[in-house]
Design an enzyme around this catalytic site. Structure first.
Site, mmCIF file in Angstrom:
data_model
loop_
_atom_site.group_PDB
_atom_site.id
_atom_site.type_symbol
_atom_site.label_atom_id
_atom_site.label_comp_id
_atom_site.label_asym_id
_atom_site.label_seq_id
_atom_site.Cartn_x
_atom_site.Cartn_y
_atom_site.Cartn_z
ATOM 1 N N LYS A 1 -7.938 -10.213 -3.337
ATOM 2 C CA LYS A 1 -8.270 -9.480 -2.109
ATOM 3 C C LYS A 1 -8.649 -10.349 -0.911
ATOM 4 O O LYS A 1 -8.479 -9.928 0.244
ATOM 5 C CB LYS A 1 -9.419 -8.517 -2.408
ATOM 6 N N ASP B 1 -14.152 -0.462 -4.039
ATOM 7 C CA ASP B 1 -14.605 -0.367 -5.415
ATOM 8 C C ASP B 1 -14.878 -1.742 -5.994
ATOM 9 O O ASP B 1 -14.926 -1.915 -7.198
ATOM 10 C CB ASP B 1 -13.601 0.426 -6.262
HETATM 11 C C1 PLP Z 1 -7.989 -6.075 -8.669
HETATM 12 C C2 PLP Z 1 -7.204 -5.136 -7.855
HETATM 13 N N1 PLP Z 1 -5.907 -4.976 -8.136
HETATM 14 C C3 PLP Z 1 -5.127 -4.141 -7.427
HETATM 15 C C4 PLP Z 1 -5.644 -3.390 -6.398
HETATM 16 C C5 PLP Z 1 -4.744 -2.423 -5.698
HETATM 17 O O1 PLP Z 1 -4.470 -2.740 -4.393
HETATM 18 P P1 PLP Z 1 -4.049 -1.559 -3.390
HETATM 19 O O2 PLP Z 1 -5.236 -0.695 -3.220
HETATM 20 O O3 PLP Z 1 -3.645 -2.295 -2.181
HETATM 21 O O4 PLP Z 1 -2.924 -0.824 -4.035
HETATM 22 C C6 PLP Z 1 -6.996 -3.525 -6.066
HETATM 23 C C7 PLP Z 1 -7.579 -2.751 -4.952
HETATM 24 O O5 PLP Z 1 -8.756 -2.658 -4.773
HETATM 25 C C8 PLP Z 1 -7.793 -4.416 -6.812
HETATM 26 O O6 PLP Z 1 -9.101 -4.587 -6.542
#
Ligand code: PLP
Length: 332
Positions: free
Chosen positions: A46, A77
Site C-alpha cells: 500500500k 482496514d
Molecule cells: C493486503 C491488501 N491486499 C489487497 C488489497 C486490495 O486492494 P484494493 O482495495 O485496491 O482492491 C488491500 C486493500 O486494502 C490490502 O490491504
C-alpha cells in the site's frame, strides 16, 4: 513513478519468487509470487500508492506545508491507513484514520504507532469511508482515500498510479521471458486491480496475460458487479481477509475492471488460511489478503469444471502464473 519510488529511503524492488511445488500441484509451467511482505519499511504494497498520493497532495497544497498544518484523513482496514499515517509523519503532518469493525488490535496499534489519531467505527468499511469523508470536509483536512466515487476521483487516481511500480518491477524481473499468462490479484475496492489492468492492457508489445480477481466470499462486490454488468454494493460480513472486506467497487476502477478482467473468483476464509500456511512452508511470508491469490488460483484450476476454466483462460501445462501476495503474514 519508478523514479519517485526509487528515490525514497529504503526502496528496493520486492522479490518475485518462483515456487515449483505450486506449479507441479496446479499443472502449469511456472508459479511466481510477487512478495509484498516488506515494501518501503511496511508489510504491504500500500505504501506505493499512499506515498505518491501524499506527495502529490502536499505539492498541490504548497501554502499549507507548514509542519502540522494539514491533517490527512482516511478510512482503512489496516495497510492503507498505516501507509498514509507513515507518509504524514514523514512529511511532518497529522493523520486521522477511521478503521471499520473487524480490524485486529495489532493493526490498529500499528496505525497509532505512526502518530495517527485512530477512530474505530462500529460499522463496516463502507461506513468508515463515509465517516472519513465527512471528517475531512473542513479546512486543513484532506481525504486521502484509496477508493473513488463520483466527484472524488483525483486522489484515488494518484494512489492507483503509485501501484504501477509493482507491475513495472514484475516486467523487469521477467525481462527476457514472454511474461505471465495469468496474473492473480486480491481485490477489495479494485484500485490495485485497476493498476494491474492498466498495465497489462496498455502494453504495446508482448502478449496480454489473463487477469483474475480474487475476493472473499463475504465481500465479493467486484464479482457481483461483473455479473450484474454494473457496479453494485454488497453487504459485507466477517473475514480474515480484512483488507479485502469492501462492499463497493471504486468508481474509478470499475470501467477498467469491467473491461479488463478475464475472470473473478470468491474464496472462503479457510482457503486463504490454508494458502498462507502453504506459502509459509515454501518460505514466503503472506497474510490472508496476500494468500488469497493462491486460494483463488486453486479454486479456478481445480475441482469441477476446471478444464473448461483453464481453457477459457488460455492456460496449459507451460503457462506462467504470477500471484500478487499483497501483504506479509501478521506479526506474532
Ligand atoms: C493486503 C491488501 N491486499 C489487497 C488489497 C486490495 O486492494 P484494493 O482495495 O485496491 O482492491 C488491500 C486493500 O486494502 C490490502 O490491504
Amino acid at each position: 513513478m519508478r523514479a519517485f519510488h526509487s528515490a525514497l529511503p529504503g526502496y528496493a524492488p520486492t522479490p518475485l519468487t518462483e515456487l515449483p511445488p505450486l506449479a507441479a500441484e496446479l499443472a502449469v509451467g511456472r508459479v511466481l509470487v510477487k512478495d509484498e511482505s516488506s515494501r518501503l519499511g511496511l508489510p504491504a504494497f500500500k505504501a506505493l500508492g499512499a506515498f505518491w498520493a501524499v506527495h502529490r497532495v502536499l505539492a498541490e497544497r504548497e501554502r499549507d506545508r507548514e509542519p502540522g498544518s494539514v491533517t490527512l484523513v482516511t478510512a482503512s482496514d489496516g495497510n492503507h491507513g498505516r501507509a498514509v499515517a507513515r507518509a504524514a509523519r514523514l512529511a511532518g503532518q497529522g493523520a486521522h484514520v477511521f478503521v471499520p469493525r473487524g480490524v485486529s488490535a495489532p493493526a490498529v496499534a500499528a496505525i497509532a504507532a505512526e502518530g495517527a489519531r485512530v477512530t474505530e467505527v462500529t460499522g463496516p468499511y463502507d461506513e468508515a469511508v463515509r465517516l472519513a469523508a465527512e471528517a475531512a470536509d473542513g479546512p486543513g483536512s484532506i481525504l486521502v482515500q484509496d477508493t473513488a466515487w463520483p466527484g472524488y476521483e483525483e486522489i484515488p487516481g494518484w494512489i492507483v498510479e503509485g501501484y504501477a511500480t509493482l507491475c513495472a518491477e514484475i516486467d523487469e524481473q521477467l525481462a527476457g521471458t514472454a511474461g505471465p499468462d495469468l496474473v492473480c490479484v486480491p481485490v477489495g475496492v479494485g484500485s490495485l486491480a485497476q493498476a494491474v489492468v492498466t498495465h497489462y492492457r496498455s502494453r504495446s508489445a508482448g502478449r496480454a496475460p489473463a487477469l483474475l480477481s480474487v475476493e472473499p466470499e463475504t465481500a465479493a462486490c467486484v464479482a457481483a458487479s461483473l455479473a450484474a454488468g454494473t457496479p453494485v454494493s454488497v453487504t459485507t460480513g466477517e473475514t480474515v481477509m480484512a483488507g479485502l472486506n469492501c462492499g463497493t467497487p471504486s468508481s474509478l476502477a470499475w470501467p477498467y475492471l469491467y473491461g479488463g478482467l478475464d475472470a473473478a473468483v470468491a474464496v472462503p476464509d479457510a482457503a486463504s488460511v490454508r494458502a498462507a500456511a502453504d506459502l509459509a512452508d515454501l518460505g514466503v511470508s503472506s497474510g490472508p489478503c496476500g494468500a488469497a491469490s493462491l486460494a483463488g488460483l486453486r479454486a479456478v484450476l481445480t475441482g469441477a469444471g476446471a478444464e473448461e476454466r483453464r481453457a477459457a483462460l488460455g492456460l496449459d501445462a507451460a503457462s506462467v502464473v504470477v500471484l500478487l501476495s499483497t501483504e506479509g503474514a501478521p506479526a506474532r
